[in-house]
Scaffold this motif. Structure first.
Motif, mmCIF file in Angstrom:
data_model
loop_
_atom_site.group_PDB
_atom_site.id
_atom_site.type_symbol
_atom_site.label_atom_id
_atom_site.label_comp_id
_atom_site.label_asym_id
_atom_site.label_seq_id
_atom_site.Cartn_x
_atom_site.Cartn_y
_atom_site.Cartn_z
ATOM 1 N N ILE A 76 0.858 -1.184 0.000
ATOM 2 C CA ILE A 76 0.000 0.000 0.000
ATOM 3 C C ILE A 76 0.896 1.236 0.000
ATOM 4 C CG2 ILE A 76 -1.773 1.303 1.219
ATOM 5 C CD1 ILE A 76 -2.666 -1.297 2.546
ATOM 6 N N ALA A 77 0.937 1.935 -1.122
ATOM 7 C CA ALA A 77 1.745 3.153 -1.207
ATOM 8 C C ALA A 77 1.252 4.168 -0.195
ATOM 9 C CB ALA A 77 1.666 3.731 -2.616
ATOM 10 N N GLY A 78 2.182 4.808 0.499
ATOM 11 C CA GLY A 78 1.859 5.835 1.472
ATOM 12 C C GLY A 78 1.488 5.328 2.850
ATOM 13 N N PHE A 79 1.431 4.005 3.041
ATOM 14 C CA PHE A 79 1.033 3.445 4.331
ATOM 15 C C PHE A 79 2.089 3.759 5.384
ATOM 16 C CE2 PHE A 79 0.366 0.435 7.670
ATOM 17 C CZ PHE A 79 -0.975 0.081 7.632
ATOM 18 N N GLY A 80 1.703 4.518 6.402
ATOM 19 C CA GLY A 80 2.597 4.837 7.511
ATOM 20 C C GLY A 80 3.697 5.822 7.177
ATOM 21 N N SER A 81 3.639 6.402 5.992
ATOM 22 C CA SER A 81 4.739 7.288 5.585
ATOM 23 C C SER A 81 4.247 8.685 5.212
ATOM 24 C CB SER A 81 5.506 6.657 4.418
ATOM 25 O OG SER A 81 4.648 6.411 3.315
ATOM 26 N N SER A 82 3.179 9.124 5.826
ATOM 27 C CA SER A 82 2.650 10.452 5.505
ATOM 28 C C SER A 82 3.511 11.574 6.066
ATOM 29 C CB SER A 82 1.204 10.589 6.004
ATOM 30 O OG SER A 82 1.130 10.316 7.376
ATOM 31 N N ASP A 83 4.429 11.256 6.982
ATOM 32 C CA ASP A 83 5.290 12.285 7.560
ATOM 33 C C ASP A 83 6.746 12.175 7.094
ATOM 34 O OD1 ASP A 83 5.837 9.958 8.908
ATOM 35 O OD2 ASP A 83 5.859 10.863 10.908
ATOM 36 N N CYS A 84 6.978 11.405 6.012
ATOM 37 C CA CYS A 84 8.333 11.276 5.465
ATOM 38 C C CYS A 84 8.228 11.076 3.951
ATOM 39 C CB CYS A 84 9.081 10.111 6.122
ATOM 40 S SG CYS A 84 8.366 8.491 5.781
ATOM 41 N N ASP A 85 9.361 10.847 3.302
ATOM 42 C CA ASP A 85 9.374 10.681 1.849
ATOM 43 C C ASP A 85 9.402 9.223 1.416
ATOM 44 O OD1 ASP A 85 9.378 13.438 1.408
ATOM 45 O OD2 ASP A 85 11.564 13.558 1.533
ATOM 46 N N CYS A 86 9.234 8.296 2.341
ATOM 47 C CA CYS A 86 9.270 6.868 2.012
ATOM 48 C C CYS A 86 8.053 6.470 1.181
ATOM 49 C CB CYS A 86 9.288 6.022 3.279
ATOM 50 S SG CYS A 86 10.760 6.250 4.293
ATOM 51 N N GLU A 87 8.232 5.455 0.364
ATOM 52 C CA GLU A 87 7.122 4.903 -0.409
ATOM 53 C C GLU A 87 6.070 4.290 0.514
ATOM 54 O OE1 GLU A 87 4.711 3.817 -3.536
ATOM 55 O OE2 GLU A 87 6.484 5.085 -3.655
ATOM 56 N N SER A 88 6.522 3.535 1.522
ATOM 57 C CA SER A 88 5.615 2.855 2.440
ATOM 58 C C SER A 88 6.399 2.367 3.655
ATOM 59 C CB SER A 88 4.967 1.654 1.734
ATOM 60 O OG SER A 88 4.074 0.971 2.588
ATOM 61 N N HIS A 89 5.709 2.231 4.768
ATOM 62 C CA HIS A 89 6.322 1.634 5.956
ATOM 63 C C HIS A 89 5.688 0.284 6.254
ATOM 64 C CE1 HIS A 89 8.715 5.006 8.024
ATOM 65 N NE2 HIS A 89 8.645 5.249 6.733
ATOM 66 N N LEU A 90 5.062 -0.296 5.233
ATOM 67 C CA LEU A 90 4.439 -1.611 5.346
ATOM 68 C C LEU A 90 5.035 -2.516 4.283
ATOM 69 C CD1 LEU A 90 2.139 -3.254 6.780
ATOM 70 C CD2 LEU A 90 0.695 -2.607 4.829
ATOM 71 N N ALA A 91 5.480 -3.689 4.690
ATOM 72 C CA ALA A 91 6.064 -4.669 3.767
ATOM 73 C C ALA A 91 5.281 -5.969 3.871
ATOM 74 C CB ALA A 91 7.533 -4.913 4.112
ATOM 75 N N ARG A 92 5.287 -6.754 2.799
ATOM 76 C CA ARG A 92 4.588 -8.040 2.797
ATOM 77 C C ARG A 92 5.560 -9.174 2.490
ATOM 78 N NH1 ARG A 92 3.060 -11.798 -0.470
ATOM 79 N NH2 ARG A 92 1.286 -13.100 0.054
ATOM 80 N N TYR A 93 5.418 -10.262 3.246
ATOM 81 C CA TYR A 93 6.200 -11.480 3.037
ATOM 82 C C TYR A 93 5.243 -12.663 2.966
ATOM 83 C CZ TYR A 93 10.310 -8.697 3.993
ATOM 84 O OH TYR A 93 11.302 -7.740 3.922
ATOM 85 N N GLY A 94 5.761 -13.811 2.590
ATOM 86 C CA GLY A 94 4.934 -14.999 2.437
ATOM 87 C C GLY A 94 4.276 -15.465 3.714
ATOM 88 N N GLY A 95 4.919 -15.240 4.858
ATOM 89 C CA GLY A 95 4.371 -15.657 6.146
ATOM 90 C C GLY A 95 5.032 -14.919 7.287
ATOM 91 N N ILE A 96 4.576 -15.178 8.508
ATOM 92 C CA ILE A 96 5.102 -14.434 9.659
ATOM 93 C C ILE A 96 6.534 -14.813 10.004
ATOM 94 C CG2 ILE A 96 2.876 -13.838 10.669
ATOM 95 C CD1 ILE A 96 3.229 -16.163 12.615
#
Length: 158
Positions: A123-143
């Motif tokens: 999700i672009a912009g997730f958790g990064s509204s106060d910085c220039d990062c693309e997103s602060h959420l990453a997805r992997y195959g499992g926990i």
């Protein structure tokens, strides 16, 4: 520098190495979520369809209370706190999503570096509204993969 990888139920107890029930240190944290395929309403970002997997949200806690902030995140994930202030609250508050692990490092500000080093965000912009990062959420195959990746990045960047 020590990277802590903790089960959420340990936080704020006598077994908590960060002593979050007392005067907690500041630092950077990653919340690892077990997410089934679902749709999540993420505030102003709108409804988002998520594939099943292990998701990592990276945040920091350098204000008052420090890393005690993760106790609030745990309460939201457990359904014990209904307020939705941040993007991660919408994910963690979803009834089918569970908080599986908390990875953190005290006294080290690596939030944006860690977020950039993890997998691409779903999700672009997730958790990064106060910085220039693309997103602060990453997805992997499992926990397990998500926990290992976040721990490795925290060791490298911290």
């Amino acid at each position: 520098m020590t990277v802590h990888s903790l089960a959420p139920e340990v936080l704020g107890t006598d077994d908590d190495p960060l002593e979050l029930d007392a005067l907690a240190p500041t630092g950077t944290y990653a919340l690892v979520f077990d997410v089934p395929e679902c749709t999540v309403e993420v505030g102003a970002l709108g409804k988002r369809r998520l594939s099943a997997g292990g998701y990592v949200y990276v945040g920091s806690a350098f204000g008052a209370g420090g890393l005690r902030r993760v106790l609030r995140h745990r309460r939201v994930a457990a359904g014990d706190h209904d307020a939705r202030h941040w993007h991660v609250d919408y994910l963690s508050g979803h009834p089918d999503v569970s908080l599986a692990r908390v990875v953190c490092v005290a006294d080290s500000d690596i939030e944006c570096e860690a977020a950039a080093a993890l997998a691409d965000g779903p999700i672009a912009g997730f958790g990064s509204s106060d910085c220039d990062c693309e997103s602060h959420l990453a997805r992997y195959g499992g926990i397990d993969e998500a926990t290992a990746a976040s721990s490795a990045v925290f060791r490298e960047k911290g």
